[in-house]
Each structure stands twice: as structure tokens, then as C-alpha cells.
Scaffold this active site. Structure first.
Site, mmCIF file in Angstrom:
data_model
loop_
_atom_site.group_PDB
_atom_site.id
_atom_site.type_symbol
_atom_site.label_atom_id
_atom_site.label_comp_id
_atom_site.label_asym_id
_atom_site.label_seq_id
_atom_site.Cartn_x
_atom_site.Cartn_y
_atom_site.Cartn_z
ATOM 1 N N ASP A 14 29.892 30.589 -23.420
ATOM 2 C CA ASP A 14 28.877 29.979 -22.810
ATOM 3 C C ASP A 14 28.507 30.508 -21.319
ATOM 4 O OD1 ASP A 14 28.561 28.896 -25.428
ATOM 5 O OD2 ASP A 14 29.767 27.073 -24.315
ATOM 6 N N GLU A 198 19.868 27.009 -30.295
ATOM 7 C CA GLU A 198 20.708 26.401 -29.086
ATOM 8 C C GLU A 198 20.874 27.583 -27.935
ATOM 9 O OE1 GLU A 198 24.459 25.313 -30.573
ATOM 10 O OE2 GLU A 198 25.086 27.181 -30.440
ATOM 11 N N HIS A 262 24.696 32.854 -26.761
ATOM 12 C CA HIS A 262 24.801 31.711 -25.538
ATOM 13 C C HIS A 262 24.598 32.644 -24.205
ATOM 14 C CE1 HIS A 262 25.001 27.585 -24.681
ATOM 15 N NE2 HIS A 262 24.787 28.035 -23.518
ATOM 16 N N ARG A 295 36.227 33.565 -26.785
ATOM 17 C CA ARG A 295 34.737 34.068 -26.852
ATOM 18 C C ARG A 295 34.829 34.304 -25.384
ATOM 19 N NH1 ARG A 295 31.284 29.206 -29.154
ATOM 20 N NH2 ARG A 295 32.701 28.110 -28.282
#
Length: 341
Positions: A14, A198, A262, A295
Site C-alpha cells: 500500500d 479499494e 493499491h 508485497r
């Protein structure tokens, strides 16, 4: 075209980058989900080696709000004030279960010049008027000098985990208008494993405003979509926005890049638009995917077509060492980086 130095930061999902003058501020989800961190560098390629500072920690378990699973912080500057939005849960469970995900959106502000050394004030929950799962708030100031908030939230009457909403702000922690739903997961590529939209991010260019978002589960099916509006339109009117029918940024098995999404946006030192996103370079996840730390934050250059639409291309291959799926995350939540590559 030469490959970019990727990843730009290891083990930070993110990712969010804010260009502050001649330097870059970086934040993202910390792998242990218990704090908010910032780092600063003069170049995007230098963020991995930059010192990281903890500017806020979660409340002790059992104390209510903001006590578990601190997700997806973003740092913005609204006027002369620094603002951080993040999502946090209030569960006290030691091990995550379905009951863990009681997230709401919260706000911190800092009136000092330097957000790393400055004092941050808790402004509490951003009341969206809906007491449901909510996360991934982002913000922008339009040409009308008004601040807008965009976020993801669940409506129990709509199939899925979260939809995208927008509202104008009275101040950074208070809505001025009733939330309006801009989009919901309804296309097949938005409903793989999870039914979700999202991670909104805003890109303003020419006569258009773009909102990218991420959809589906967080594995290789994770992909980016996009909403487009005319810059002069009523941004609070859902009819002003058009959704891409196909994802605009997806996994690329040929370079071992899976689940890009994201994202946030920034520019290079010379002003070229950049996509910042996270991605894994494997699909064989050990244990709970929520606690797989790999990630990594990455970047890609954006080009523009003749109609003024962004072209994100495809994720590029890694040019830097990354940890393997079998590497164990140490207690400090950060693997040591090899300097011999």
C-alpha cells in the site's frame, strides 16, 4: 528504455509517496501492522536506503479504536497542515480471524514544518455517516480549492466487501457533504476471490481527473481499474464518472510480477508522472496472505495518449534483490537488505 530500479522499498505494501519540494516522503503498511512510519529521500531510487522513522503507534490492545491492524497510511499536505489518513481495527484478538476486520478511517495532523520530527495529533475517526467496514482514504484539492475525500466502505445492502465513495471536506477530519457512492464491484474482473473496490488514488491531468482503484483478492488476481471525469464536472455526481470496463494494470507472468495495485502517484525529479504500486514476485504464499510481507513498493513511468488518457503499461521485472517466500520476517518488521547486488 532502461529498466527502473525496482523495488523502491522492500516489504511495504500500500505504498504512498508525497513529493515535498525536492524530496520524497514515503509511507506504507508496516508488515506487523502496528505503527505508521515515514522516510525521506531526494530520489525515488534512494528510498530503500533512507532511514525510517516511527511517527505513531497503535493503541494498546483492549483500549478500543486504533488498537489493531493499522493499514495503508497516506500523508498529504492540506494548506499548511500535514495530514495522515489510515485504517485501523478495534479487535483485541491475538490471531486474526474474520472478526478482525472492523476497520474505520482515522486522521492525524501535524502543524510543524517537518512531519518526521514534528508532533502529530490524533483527530479521531472520520465519521462517514455509515458504521461499517471502511478503509483506504485518500484526498485531493481540486481547482475549486475545495478538499475532497475518497475512500472504500462496505454497504451491507450491496454485494461485496467495499465500494468507492466521495465527499467534500469541512476540514481534514470532518465531512462537509453526504457521501456519494461513485462505483461498486460489478464487473467479473472485480469479483475474483473477493468482491471489492479499494485503494483509490487520484491523478489530475489536463482536462480530466482520474481515480484508480484496486479490485478482487490480493493474490495474482489483484488489478487496477480507473474512473474518469471531466475536470469541470460536478465531482459529487456519480454520472460525471466513467468506469473502465477492463483493468488498466494487471499481473505479468512473463516478468514474475503478480497482483499489482493499491497505488499512488507522484512525479520524477524532472516532472514525469510516476505510478507507485505494490506487487509480489511469486504466487506460492506460505500461511496467511495477510502476513506475507513481500508485497514490495515499486514504480513505473506513465505515458499519455493523444486523448489525454494515462497509459500504465505493465509491471517491469525486478532489478534489485528481493527476499524469498521462505525468508522469515524479524521482530523489527524489516529484512536486512543485501548491499552486494
Amino acid at each position: 528504455m532502461a529498466l527502473l530500479p525496482n523495488p523502491i522499498v522492500l516489504q511495504r505494501a500500500d505504498p504512498f509517496v508525497y513529493k515535498d519540494g525536492d524530496s520524497y516522503l514515503f509511507t506504507g503498511s508496516y508488515p506487523t501492522y502496528d505503527r505508521i512510519v515515514l522516510r525521506r529521500a531526494n530520489k525515488l531510487s534512494e528510498l530503500q536506503e533512507a532511514e525510517e522513522f516511527t511517527i505513531w503507534r497503535k493503541h494498546d490492545s483492549g483500549t478500543g479504536a486504533m488498537s489493531e491492524l493499522i493499514w495503508a497510511p497516506e500523508i498529504h499536505k492540506i494548506g499548511d497542515q500535514w495530514v495522515i489518513y489510515f485504517a485501523a481495527s478495534h479487535t483485541t484478538a491475538i490471531h486474526p480471524t474474520a472478526d478482525t476486520f472492523q476497520h474505520r478511517i482515522f486522521c492525524l495532523t501535524c502543524d510543524d514544518e517537518d512531519p518526521i520530527t514534528g508532533t502529530w495529533t490524533e483527530r479521531g475517526q472520520v465519521d462517514t455517516g455509515m458504521d461499517t467496514f471502511a478503509l483506504d482514504a485518500t484526498t485531493f484539492v481540486h481547482s475549486d480549492s475545495k478538499q475532497y475525500l475518497i475512500w472504500a466502505q462496505q454497504d451491507l445492502a450491496i454485494e461485496g466487501h467495499s465500494n468507492l465513495y466521495i465527499a467534500r471536506m469541512e476540514n481534514p477530519w470532518t465531512l462537509a457533504t453526504t457521501p456519494v457512492m461513485l462505483a461498486k464491484p460489478e464487473l467479473e474482473w472485480e469479483k475474483v476471490r473477493f468482491i471489492v473496490e479499494e485503494g483509490p488514488a487520484v491523478l489530475q491531468h489536463g482536462n480530466h481527473i482520474f481515480i484508480t482503484f484496486s479490485a478482487s483478492g490480493t493474490g495474482p488476481e489483484y488489478a487496477m481499474g480507473m474512473l474518469t471525469a471531466d475536470a469541470s464536472a460536478d465531482l459529487l455526481d456519480p454520472a460525471s464518472w466513467t468506469k473502465s470496463q477492463e483493468p488498466v494494470f494487471t499481473s505479468d507472468e512473463t516478468v514474475r510480477q503478480f497482483g499489482p495495485g493499491h497505488n499512488s502517484f507522484t512525479t520524477t525529479e524532472d516532472g514525469q508522472d510516476v505510478l507507485i504500486y505494490h506487487c509480489r514476485n511469486y504466487v506460492e504464499i506460505l500461511g496467511d496472505p495477510l502476513f506475507d510481507p513481500n508485497r514490495h513498493a515499486r514504480m513505473g513511468l506513465i505515458t499519455w495518449d493523444e486523448q489525454g488518457m494515462p497509459q500504465f503499461g505493465t509491471p517491469q521485472m525486478d532489478t534489485r534483490w528481493t527476499p524469498a517466500t521462505t525468508d522469515v520476517l524479524p521482530a523489527n518488521g524489516k529484512l536486512e537488505v543485501r548491499n552486494d547486488l
